[in-house]
Design a protein around this motif. Structure first.
Motif, PDB file in Angstrom:
ATOM      1  N   GLU A  18     -17.366 -37.590  11.949  1.00 22.89           N
ATOM      2  CA  GLU A  18     -17.435 -36.646  13.047  1.00 22.89           C
ATOM      3  C   GLU A  18     -18.765 -35.920  12.984  1.00 22.89           C
ATOM      4  OE1 GLU A  18     -14.211 -33.975  12.476  1.00 22.89           O
ATOM      5  OE2 GLU A  18     -12.711 -35.447  13.096  1.00 22.89           O
ATOM      6  N   ARG A  20     -20.478 -32.498  14.584  1.00 30.05           N
ATOM      7  CA  ARG A  20     -20.214 -31.273  15.328  1.00 30.05           C
ATOM      8  C   ARG A  20     -21.551 -30.774  15.881  1.00 30.05           C
ATOM      9  NH1 ARG A  20     -17.101 -31.957  11.291  1.00 30.05           N
ATOM     10  NH2 ARG A  20     -18.493 -31.085   9.738  1.00 30.05           N
ATOM     11  N   THR A  81     -16.982 -31.594  18.956  1.00 29.82           N
ATOM     12  CA  THR A  81     -16.769 -32.518  17.846  1.00 29.82           C
ATOM     13  C   THR A  81     -16.703 -33.925  18.412  1.00 29.82           C
ATOM     14  OG1 THR A  81     -15.532 -30.849  16.634  1.00 29.82           O
ATOM     15  CG2 THR A  81     -15.271 -33.129  15.904  1.00 29.82           C
TER      16      THR A  81
END
Length: 106
Positions: A18, A20, A81
């Protein structure tokens, strides 16, 4: 300019994770505006409201698939995200390091 940080895991020999990021979006003249990112968006939250228009999820801002959007005069800075591969791009910027800067083209 937006900042990014990342978390990675290895699955089937591919590093997935992920990222962000922080992104600024503005609905000028109460028109719909979107930004496409490279990867499935997992979530979005408001970091800072820039408009008098209320930021209401699913009404004046939101996401679907790989796109974040604003509408109805909403303007704000959002935390987003994004799920992606380590050797990929988000917002047109290579994300093969622990952090990256992402420009928000207007």
């Amino acid at each position: 300019m937006a900042e990014a940080d990342s978390t990675w895991v290895k699955i089937n020999e591919h590093e997935l994770g992920e990222v962000r990021i922080e992104a600024t979006l503005e609905s000028r003249d109460y028109c719909y505006k979107e930004k496409v990112l490279s990867g499935r968006i997992k979530g979005i939250s408001v970091r800072k409201q820039l408009s008098k228009t209320s930021l209401v999820p699913g009404y004046s801002f939101g996401f679907t698939g790989d796109r974040i959007w604003v509408d109805r005069g909403a303007r704000g800075v959002f935390n987003v995200t994004v799920e992606c591969k380590k050797e990929g791009k988000v917002g047109g910027v290579n994300i093969n390091t622990q952090s990256a800067s992402i420009a928000d083209p207007r």
